[in-house]
Design a protein around this motif. Structure first.
Motif, PDB file in Angstrom:
ATOM      1  N   SER A   1       5.369   2.865   8.755  1.00  0.00           N
ATOM      2  CA  SER A   1       5.912   4.376   8.447  1.00  0.00           C
ATOM      3  C   SER A   1       4.926   5.044   7.182  1.00  0.00           C
ATOM      4  CB  SER A   1       7.217   4.252   7.872  1.00  0.00           C
ATOM      5  OG  SER A   1       8.198   3.934   8.951  1.00  0.00           O
ATOM      6  N   GLY A   2       4.320   4.074   6.379  1.00  0.00           N
ATOM      7  CA  GLY A   2       3.621   4.795   5.484  1.00  0.00           C
ATOM      8  C   GLY A   2       2.855   3.610   4.457  1.00  0.00           C
ATOM      9  N   VAL A   3       2.239   3.972   3.417  1.00  0.00           N
ATOM     10  CA  VAL A   3       1.284   3.341   2.334  1.00  0.00           C
ATOM     11  C   VAL A   3       1.370   3.733   1.233  1.00  0.00           C
ATOM     12  CG1 VAL A   3      -0.599   4.706   2.914  1.00  0.00           C
ATOM     13  CG2 VAL A   3      -1.009   2.182   2.399  1.00  0.00           C
ATOM     14  N   ARG A   4       1.183   2.817   0.134  1.00  0.00           N
ATOM     15  CA  ARG A   4       1.250   3.305  -1.019  1.00  0.00           C
ATOM     16  C   ARG A   4      -0.292   3.147  -1.831  1.00  0.00           C
ATOM     17  NH1 ARG A   4       2.227   0.701  -6.278  1.00  0.00           N
ATOM     18  NH2 ARG A   4       2.834  -1.015  -5.223  1.00  0.00           N
ATOM     19  N   LEU A   5      -0.979   4.089  -2.202  1.00  0.00           N
ATOM     20  CA  LEU A   5      -2.577   3.855  -2.691  1.00  0.00           C
ATOM     21  C   LEU A   5      -2.433   4.106  -4.109  1.00  0.00           C
ATOM     22  CD1 LEU A   5      -4.085   6.353   0.055  1.00  0.00           C
ATOM     23  CD2 LEU A   5      -3.635   3.703   0.108  1.00  0.00           C
ATOM     24  N   ARG A   6      -3.454   3.557  -4.640  1.00  0.00           N
ATOM     25  CA  ARG A   6      -3.833   3.599  -6.126  1.00  0.00           C
ATOM     26  C   ARG A   6      -5.204   4.087  -6.296  1.00  0.00           C
ATOM     27  NH1 ARG A   6      -2.504  -1.208  -9.819  1.00  0.00           N
ATOM     28  NH2 ARG A   6      -0.600  -0.414  -9.318  1.00  0.00           N
ATOM     29  N   LEU A   7      -5.318   5.186  -6.998  1.00  0.00           N
ATOM     30  CA  LEU A   7      -6.602   6.028  -7.401  1.00  0.00           C
ATOM     31  C   LEU A   7      -7.173   6.108  -8.640  1.00  0.00           C
ATOM     32  CD1 LEU A   7      -5.032   7.500  -4.508  1.00  0.00           C
ATOM     33  CD2 LEU A   7      -6.099   9.386  -5.227  1.00  0.00           C
ATOM     34  N   GLN A   8      -8.256   6.340  -8.735  1.00  0.00           N
ATOM     35  CA  GLN A   8      -8.912   6.547 -10.095  1.00  0.00           C
ATOM     36  C   GLN A   8      -8.233   7.578 -10.859  1.00  0.00           C
ATOM     37  OE1 GLN A   8     -11.087   4.269 -11.539  1.00  0.00           O
ATOM     38  NE2 GLN A   8     -10.933   3.182  -9.757  1.00  0.00           N
ATOM     39  N   ALA A   9      -7.913   7.780 -12.069  1.00  0.00           N
ATOM     40  CA  ALA A   9      -7.319   8.625 -12.785  1.00  0.00           C
ATOM     41  C   ALA A   9      -7.941  10.101 -12.365  1.00  0.00           C
ATOM     42  CB  ALA A   9      -7.327   8.436 -14.119  1.00  0.00           C
ATOM     43  N   GLN A  10      -9.271  10.547 -12.484  1.00  0.00           N
ATOM     44  CA  GLN A  10      -9.758  11.736 -11.947  1.00  0.00           C
ATOM     45  C   GLN A  10      -9.515  12.117 -10.555  1.00  0.00           C
ATOM     46  OE1 GLN A  10     -11.552   8.983 -12.712  1.00  0.00           O
ATOM     47  NE2 GLN A  10     -13.135   8.644 -11.786  1.00  0.00           N
ATOM     48  N   ASP A  11      -9.517  11.322  -9.733  1.00  0.00           N
ATOM     49  CA  ASP A  11      -9.064  11.443  -8.306  1.00  0.00           C
ATOM     50  C   ASP A  11      -7.646  11.995  -8.045  1.00  0.00           C
ATOM     51  OD1 ASP A  11     -11.919  11.136  -7.509  1.00  0.00           O
ATOM     52  OD2 ASP A  11     -11.396   8.918  -7.152  1.00  0.00           O
ATOM     53  N   PHE A  12      -6.646  11.076  -8.689  1.00  0.00           N
ATOM     54  CA  PHE A  12      -5.152  11.116  -8.605  1.00  0.00           C
ATOM     55  C   PHE A  12      -4.882  12.609  -8.897  1.00  0.00           C
ATOM     56  CE2 PHE A  12      -1.146  11.190 -10.670  1.00  0.00           C
ATOM     57  CZ  PHE A  12      -0.290  10.549  -9.928  1.00  0.00           C
ATOM     58  N   THR A  13      -5.397  13.521  -9.670  1.00  0.00           N
ATOM     59  CA  THR A  13      -5.102  14.784 -10.425  1.00  0.00           C
ATOM     60  C   THR A  13      -5.313  15.783  -9.243  1.00  0.00           C
ATOM     61  OG1 THR A  13      -7.072  14.852 -11.457  1.00  0.00           O
ATOM     62  CG2 THR A  13      -5.059  13.953 -12.674  1.00  0.00           C
ATOM     63  N   ARG A  14      -6.099  15.079  -8.008  1.00  0.00           N
ATOM     64  CA  ARG A  14      -6.444  16.274  -7.174  1.00  0.00           C
ATOM     65  C   ARG A  14      -5.562  16.319  -6.051  1.00  0.00           C
ATOM     66  NH1 ARG A  14     -12.020  17.159  -7.670  1.00  0.00           N
ATOM     67  NH2 ARG A  14     -11.958  18.654  -6.132  1.00  0.00           N
ATOM     68  N   PHE A  15      -4.256  15.605  -6.173  1.00  0.00           N
ATOM     69  CA  PHE A  15      -3.171  15.635  -5.028  1.00  0.00           C
ATOM     70  C   PHE A  15      -2.052  16.208  -5.546  1.00  0.00           C
ATOM     71  CE2 PHE A  15      -6.612  12.791  -3.771  1.00  0.00           C
ATOM     72  CZ  PHE A  15      -6.823  12.958  -2.468  1.00  0.00           C
ATOM     73  N   MET A  16      -1.268  16.673  -4.802  1.00  0.00           N
ATOM     74  CA  MET A  16      -0.020  17.509  -5.286  1.00  0.00           C
ATOM     75  C   MET A  16       1.235  16.669  -4.247  1.00  0.00           C
ATOM     76  SD  MET A  16      -1.172  21.515  -5.665  1.00  0.00           S
ATOM     77  CE  MET A  16      -1.541  21.536  -4.080  1.00  0.00           C
ATOM     78  N   ILE A  17       2.222  16.665  -4.838  1.00  0.00           N
ATOM     79  CA  ILE A  17       3.640  16.137  -4.013  1.00  0.00           C
ATOM     80  C   ILE A  17       3.807  17.334  -2.914  1.00  0.00           C
ATOM     81  CG2 ILE A  17       5.242  17.480  -5.651  1.00  0.00           C
ATOM     82  CD1 ILE A  17       5.809  13.965  -4.239  1.00  0.00           C
ATOM     83  N   GLY A  18       4.085  16.644  -1.673  1.00  0.00           N
ATOM     84  CA  GLY A  18       4.240  17.413  -0.387  1.00  0.00           C
ATOM     85  C   GLY A  18       3.097  18.051   0.531  1.00  0.00           C
ATOM     86  N   GLU A  19       2.182  17.549  -0.228  1.00  0.00           N
ATOM     87  CA  GLU A  19       0.628  18.193   0.641  1.00  0.00           C
ATOM     88  C   GLU A  19       0.645  17.329   1.771  1.00  0.00           C
ATOM     89  OE1 GLU A  19      -3.392  18.223  -0.622  1.00  0.00           O
ATOM     90  OE2 GLU A  19      -2.844  17.205  -2.400  1.00  0.00           O
TER      91      GLU A  19
END
Length: 232
Positions: free
Chosen positions: A150-168
């Motif tokens: 049903s889904g997956v949990r990902l870990r990103l680099q800090a500078q990449d993490f800020t490029r994503f928003m809840i719900g998108e």
């Protein structure tokens, strides 16, 4: 960050105590096999010599489990759903067409959310590559932390993490050896402490993508259970 899968003796004792209490009243449970794509209702029988003994009610899917088959067990205790992942020691037909199964004692039991299936931890030495792309066209690599169909949990680099928003909505490509999965997903939660994204796969009608997602989850399960139950 490495995922620590070494069993902790205190946690293992808590696991055994919880399962002992669940077995006293022959508490109801459900066993799910992702290998067979089937589930069976059953009850705890007893905990003995570091194994969990169950009796399952066979349904339209009748089977004898092979030693080493992996499965997920879900049960309710103290008004909470609990789930653990383990492997089969042996199985045999019991009375009245029921199936008696002995499982290896799990190293951990997790409290399961009502809307979430158990997600398999992904070991750091599992060579799974992940690419995530936002609707704005930004893409980056990520590290998968856990997964289910049903889904997956990902870990990103800090500078990449800020490029994503809840719900998108995002596009994912997950690759493991010769298995490649391309799925659309939406961002369900953001964890700023660890730069992690919780993603839910959007529905796909592509049978190949459904099959490959299941294969990928199965390989993650196989790797995790070999480590936990020291089968390697």
């Amino acid at each position: 960050m490495p995922i620590d899968t070494a069993p902790d003796s205190q946690e293992r004792r808590e696991v055994e105590r919880l399962l002992q209490r669940a077995s006293v009243g022959h508490r109801e449970l459900m066993v799910n096999s992702s290998q067979l794509g089937a589930s069976w209702l059953g009850v705890f029988r007893k905990i003995e010599e570091s194994e969990v003994q169950l009796t399952l009610e066979l349904n339209d899917v009748q089977t004898l489990f092979d030693a080493g088959d992996f499965c997920t067990v879900t049960f309710n205790y103290d008004d909470h759903a609990h789930v653990f992942l383990t492997t089969v020691k042996r199985s045999e037909l019991g009375q009245q067409g029921q199936l008696d199964v002995a499982l290896y004692m799990p190293d951990a039991i997790h409290t399961a959310g009502r809307r979430n299936l158990y997600r398999v931890p992904i070991l750091r030495d599992l060579p799974m590559a992940v690419r995530i792309e936002s609707v704005a066209g930004f893409s980056c690599s990520a590290s998968a932390q856990d997964i289910n169909t049903s889904g997956v949990r990902l870990r990103l680099q800090a500078q990449d993490f800020t490029r994503f928003m809840i719900g998108e909505d995002v596009h994912l490509t997950l690759t493991l050896n010769d298995i490649s999965v391309h799925r659309e997903a939406d961002v369900r939660h953001l964890d700023g402490r660890t730069c992690a994204l919780g993603l839910h796969f959007l529905i796909t009608e592509d049978p190949d993508e459904k099959q490959n997602t299941g294969l990928l989850v199965r390989e993650a399960e196989r790797s995790y259970l070999r480590r936990v139950n020291r089968l390697e």
